[in-house]
Design a protein around this motif. Sequence first.
Motif, mmCIF file in Angstrom:
data_model
loop_
_atom_site.group_PDB
_atom_site.id
_atom_site.type_symbol
_atom_site.label_atom_id
_atom_site.label_comp_id
_atom_site.label_asym_id
_atom_site.label_seq_id
_atom_site.Cartn_x
_atom_site.Cartn_y
_atom_site.Cartn_z
ATOM 1 N N THR A 1 5.537 2.897 -12.661
ATOM 2 C CA THR A 1 6.872 3.465 -12.874
ATOM 3 C C THR A 1 6.835 4.971 -13.113
ATOM 4 O OG1 THR A 1 6.746 2.962 -15.243
ATOM 5 C CG2 THR A 1 7.729 1.289 -13.809
ATOM 6 N N ASP A 2 5.643 5.551 -13.016
ATOM 7 C CA ASP A 2 5.514 6.978 -13.325
ATOM 8 C C ASP A 2 4.687 7.676 -12.238
ATOM 9 O OD1 ASP A 2 5.713 9.369 -14.604
ATOM 10 O OD2 ASP A 2 4.568 8.822 -16.378
ATOM 11 N N GLU A 3 3.504 8.157 -12.611
ATOM 12 C CA GLU A 3 2.693 8.921 -11.657
ATOM 13 C C GLU A 3 2.223 8.097 -10.464
ATOM 14 O OE1 GLU A 3 2.096 8.886 -14.905
ATOM 15 O OE2 GLU A 3 1.797 10.927 -15.695
ATOM 16 N N GLY A 4 2.072 6.776 -10.643
ATOM 17 C CA GLY A 4 1.589 5.924 -9.567
ATOM 18 C C GLY A 4 2.676 5.326 -8.702
ATOM 19 N N TYR A 5 3.937 5.752 -8.905
ATOM 20 C CA TYR A 5 5.057 5.154 -8.183
ATOM 21 C C TYR A 5 4.905 5.299 -6.671
ATOM 22 C CZ TYR A 5 9.862 4.322 -6.666
ATOM 23 O OH TYR A 5 10.983 3.836 -6.025
ATOM 24 N N GLN A 6 4.461 6.464 -6.216
ATOM 25 C CA GLN A 6 4.359 6.722 -4.778
ATOM 26 C C GLN A 6 3.387 5.765 -4.097
ATOM 27 O OE1 GLN A 6 3.201 10.829 -4.518
ATOM 28 N NE2 GLN A 6 5.248 11.605 -4.902
ATOM 29 N N ILE A 7 2.180 5.648 -4.635
ATOM 30 C CA ILE A 7 1.166 4.820 -3.987
ATOM 31 C C ILE A 7 1.516 3.342 -4.085
ATOM 32 C CG2 ILE A 7 -0.309 4.748 -6.046
ATOM 33 C CD1 ILE A 7 -1.435 4.749 -2.359
ATOM 34 N N VAL A 8 2.158 2.932 -5.192
ATOM 35 C CA VAL A 8 2.574 1.527 -5.333
ATOM 36 C C VAL A 8 3.629 1.178 -4.283
ATOM 37 C CG1 VAL A 8 3.834 -0.089 -6.806
ATOM 38 C CG2 VAL A 8 1.963 1.261 -7.760
ATOM 39 N N GLN A 9 4.622 2.042 -4.121
ATOM 40 C CA GLN A 9 5.653 1.799 -3.100
ATOM 41 C C GLN A 9 5.059 1.816 -1.701
ATOM 42 O OE1 GLN A 9 8.111 0.614 -5.451
ATOM 43 N NE2 GLN A 9 9.147 1.099 -3.537
ATOM 44 N N SER A 10 4.053 2.665 -1.488
ATOM 45 C CA SER A 10 3.392 2.702 -0.188
ATOM 46 C C SER A 10 2.689 1.380 0.108
ATOM 47 C CB SER A 10 2.378 3.852 -0.154
ATOM 48 O OG SER A 10 1.647 3.850 1.052
ATOM 49 N N MET A 11 1.971 0.859 -0.857
ATOM 50 C CA MET A 11 1.253 -0.396 -0.666
ATOM 51 C C MET A 11 2.219 -1.558 -0.429
ATOM 52 S SD MET A 11 -1.530 0.273 -3.689
ATOM 53 C CE MET A 11 -2.205 -1.391 -3.684
ATOM 54 N N ILE A 12 3.329 -1.567 -1.167
ATOM 55 C CA ILE A 12 4.328 -2.632 -1.000
ATOM 56 C C ILE A 12 4.939 -2.572 0.402
ATOM 57 C CG2 ILE A 12 6.601 -3.443 -1.754
ATOM 58 C CD1 ILE A 12 5.822 -2.581 -4.600
ATOM 59 N N SER A 13 5.247 -1.359 0.868
ATOM 60 C CA SER A 13 5.876 -1.201 2.183
ATOM 61 C C SER A 13 4.940 -1.631 3.313
ATOM 62 C CB SER A 13 6.286 0.268 2.390
ATOM 63 O OG SER A 13 7.292 0.634 1.469
ATOM 64 N N ILE A 14 3.684 -1.223 3.228
ATOM 65 C CA ILE A 14 2.719 -1.613 4.265
ATOM 66 C C ILE A 14 2.538 -3.121 4.278
ATOM 67 C CG2 ILE A 14 0.303 -1.454 4.964
ATOM 68 C CD1 ILE A 14 0.299 1.411 3.890
ATOM 69 N N ALA A 15 2.442 -3.719 3.092
ATOM 70 C CA ALA A 15 2.265 -5.175 3.009
ATOM 71 C C ALA A 15 3.485 -5.916 3.547
ATOM 72 C CB ALA A 15 1.986 -5.577 1.564
ATOM 73 N N SER A 16 4.683 -5.395 3.272
ATOM 74 C CA SER A 16 5.902 -6.077 3.728
ATOM 75 C C SER A 16 6.047 -6.022 5.242
ATOM 76 C CB SER A 16 7.136 -5.450 3.067
ATOM 77 O OG SER A 16 7.315 -4.117 3.502
ATOM 78 N N GLY A 17 5.486 -4.981 5.867
ATOM 79 C CA GLY A 17 5.568 -4.882 7.317
ATOM 80 C C GLY A 17 4.669 -5.851 8.041
ATOM 81 N N GLY A 18 3.519 -6.157 7.435
ATOM 82 C CA GLY A 18 2.588 -7.094 8.055
ATOM 83 C C GLY A 18 1.981 -6.532 9.336
ATOM 84 N N LEU A 19 1.485 -7.421 10.179
ATOM 85 C CA LEU A 19 0.818 -7.003 11.411
ATOM 86 C C LEU A 19 1.784 -6.408 12.430
ATOM 87 C CD1 LEU A 19 -1.791 -9.809 12.196
ATOM 88 C CD2 LEU A 19 -2.260 -7.421 11.604
ATOM 89 N N PHE A 20 2.986 -6.965 12.526
ATOM 90 C CA PHE A 20 3.896 -6.586 13.608
ATOM 91 C C PHE A 20 5.103 -5.784 13.138
ATOM 92 C CE2 PHE A 20 1.762 -10.570 14.761
ATOM 93 C CZ PHE A 20 1.095 -10.150 15.900
ATOM 94 N N GLY A 21 5.278 -5.615 11.848
ATOM 95 C CA GLY A 21 6.346 -4.789 11.320
ATOM 96 C C GLY A 21 7.686 -5.493 11.221
#
Length: 426
Positions: A287-307
């Motif tokens: 919720t603080d300094e790590g917010y960017q990388i956490v949101q990045s990991m969530i977004s990549i995972a939600s897209g999966g192989l085909f997006g």
Amino acid sequence: MKKSIDERKLLRCTYLLCILFFINLSFLQWPLDYQAIVMAGVICFVIAYTYFIVRKFFPYGDKYILVFASVLSIIGIVMIYRISPSTSIKQLVWFMLGETIFVITVVVLPVVRKYSKMRYVFMILTIIFMSMSFLFGTTKNGATNWVIIDNINLGIIPFLIDIFKKIGLSEKSLILSISFQPSEFGKIVLVAYLASALKDYENWRDLIEPAIIVMISLGFMVLQRDLGSVLMFFGISLTMLYIATSKFKYVIICGALSIIGAIASYNLFYHVRIRIMIWKDPWLYATDEGYQIVQSMISIASGGLFGAGLGKGFPKFVPINTTDFIFTIICEEMGILMGIAIIIIYFLLFYRCIRVAISSDDNFTALLAVGYSAMIATQVLVIVGGVTKLIPLTGITLPLVSYGGSSMVTVFFALGILQKISEENN
């Protein structure tokens, strides 16, 4: 002849990719977004005209460099248009300027090897660009790596006032501000300096001056909290050192010194410590300094192989989504497979650039080609590794894909130099 035919086939595929992407974007809203179709037409025209001019004047060089760079630029403009159409128009302007600089570099620039005698000019320019942000910079996103010049009054040019009035713009539109990253230009002259300094290497004494300049450059980047540039400049310098000397012991020595420097930086600078801590456990700082990388990991995972599909993701949840984290948005909407495809295109671009160095018969141009090839490859590895948590996150752009005028212009200038060397070797 076969090479030319293959280039044109790849070029036609590039046009088709561009048109299909923007047609897809035009259907995302109703009525149809005709501006997206216009964007596709402009991009295809710029690429076709650039290719035509370069092949007309210099028919024998490696044109795949231009084609791969154009494919990456198309993907970037498409994703930026998806996120912010107004921002993508600015990126289109930078792309057009970049391609123009590419053409001018190839057609107008004299023989590249003649610049090998400008060693001390490159050295002075390197120090100026590396120190500029430290002395006059503005802090953005935690790093003091931007120089902003406000209140530039174009009204001192009389005919511009009349032009602006005729098209219905006020005189306030003549007052502009310009922002740029000096380190983007610094890396261009740093490579040129190292190429001119290392071309006549004979013994370890020839490495003292280049080592001092590199350490000064890295020192300024650490003070500016620009950790991405630190990694990039170190990677470029190490690659050029090994190619120039062919001595692995120097690589080991530099590696040992870098470890000592990293430990010292970790203990001296809070921003270095927090980047390492976030990398080790981003969820602790979600919720603080790590917010960017956490949101990045969530977004990549939600897209999966085909997006999720172009236009069906949630890019607004990812901060700095048009620059540092554009690779994340691509993976979310077009899938991890598309992310891998982009990395493969970068590899092909790197391969074509390295071929230029291999075919060069001059130490200066060979080292210059190696340096600019390493510059692009290192920048890709640093930012892709950062947004996927393979290495600590550092804020730099993805070459040719991320939004940014400084990056677009400098990369196309570097590729123009490589194209020029390629033409000279044939």
